[in-house]
Every structure is written in structure tokens, then in C-alpha cells.
Write an enzyme that holds these catalytic residues in place. Structure first.
Site: not given
Length: 159
Positions: A51, A105
Site C-alpha cells: 500500500c 498512507h
């Protein structure tokens, strides 16, 4: 009148191309309609297999070994925003309002990524994040100046 487009980025965990607009047999009519009105990437690849580094590349246009985000932000990694300015910073410098709804993120501090406005939401679940974004679009968004809105959702987060 301002001719610069508003930019909406919707990110979520583990989605891949699991949307009707990509030919997957699932019902996603609202996102399919949005795709018809905007841009859909048909030949796309991830810069990393996890991610945070992949999102860092999406936001900077740089590979993970260049932007420095080689692991997950929740595990202590962060993007080197001084080496590779992120899209929100670049657009903010160009006169865009920059907004974050939900999660990102790329860095532990979303303002270092360039989000001038980080909107609080009740949770990172899609219903809460989407409600916060749609309320803002309908009631509060600035007129006459373009915006970047990143809407970060936790779902579908397939395990």
C-alpha cells in the site's frame, strides 16, 4: 471563470480493478458513471506490491526507492516530501484548494503531503467518508478556485 478542473482521487485498500467500469461483473453504478465522466486508466500498474509505497508513487510520480517510502506508514515509514513533492503540494502551489477526507498512507502528517484541509470523519469506512465529502461538496467547497480532494476509504480491504 477558472478553466482548471477539479480533481477527485478515490483510494481504497486492495480494490484492484474490481469495478464494473473495468469489466468486472459487479454492480458499481455510481463509480461507473463517474468513470464515464472523467478519466479511467486502462493500462495501469502499481509501483510496489504494498500500500504505502504504491500510494507514494501515485502521489509523487517517483519510484519508492526515490521517494523513500519503502514500507508501510503505520510501521514507521514516511515519504520524503522534500525530495519528491507530492501532488497536493504541487497543486496547492498552483492555486488549488487541497483536501483530504478519510485516510492516506503516504506520510504520518497529511499536511506535509500538501493537504491544507484535513476533514474529520467519524471513521474510515466508506459511508462516513463519503458523507463527509458530499456534505462538503454541496455546502462548503470554495467557488471559483479549483480543488483537489483525496477521498481515502478503508474498504474493501480484502484479507
Amino acid at each position: 471563470m477558472n478553466d482548471r478542473p477539479n480533481i477527485l482521487i478515490i483510494t481504497c485498500h486492495d480494490l484492484g480493478d474490481y469495478l464494473g467500469c473495468y469489466g468486472t461483473p459487479v454492480s458499481t453504478p455510481n463509480l461507473d458513471d463517474l468513470a464515464r465522466q472523467g478519466v479511467i486508466f486502462r493500462n495501469h500498474f502499481a509501483a510496489a506490491s504494498i500500500c504505502s509505497p504504491s500510494r507514494g508513487s501515485l502521489m509523487t510520480g517517483c519510484y519508492p526507492h526515490t521517494h523513500g517510502l519503502m514500507g508501510l506508514v503505520p510501521r514507521g515509514w514516511e515519504m520524503n516530501v522534500d525530495r519528491c513533492p507530492a501532488l497536493p503540494t504541487i497543486l496547492q502551489d498552483a492555486g488549488y484548494h487541497t483536501h483530504l477526507f478519510g485516510i492516506q498512507h503516504e506520510h504520518w502528517d497529511p499536511q506535509r503531503v500538501g493537504y491544507a484541509h484535513v476533514h474529520p470523519v467519524a471513521s474510515t469506512c466508506s459511508d462516513d467518508v463519503a458523507s463527509g465529502f458530499t456534505d462538503w461538496v454541496r455546502q462548503e467547497r470554495p467557488q471559483g478556485q479549483p480543488f483537489l480532494a483525496n477521498v481515502g476509504l478503508f474498504e474493501p480491504h480484502r484479507f
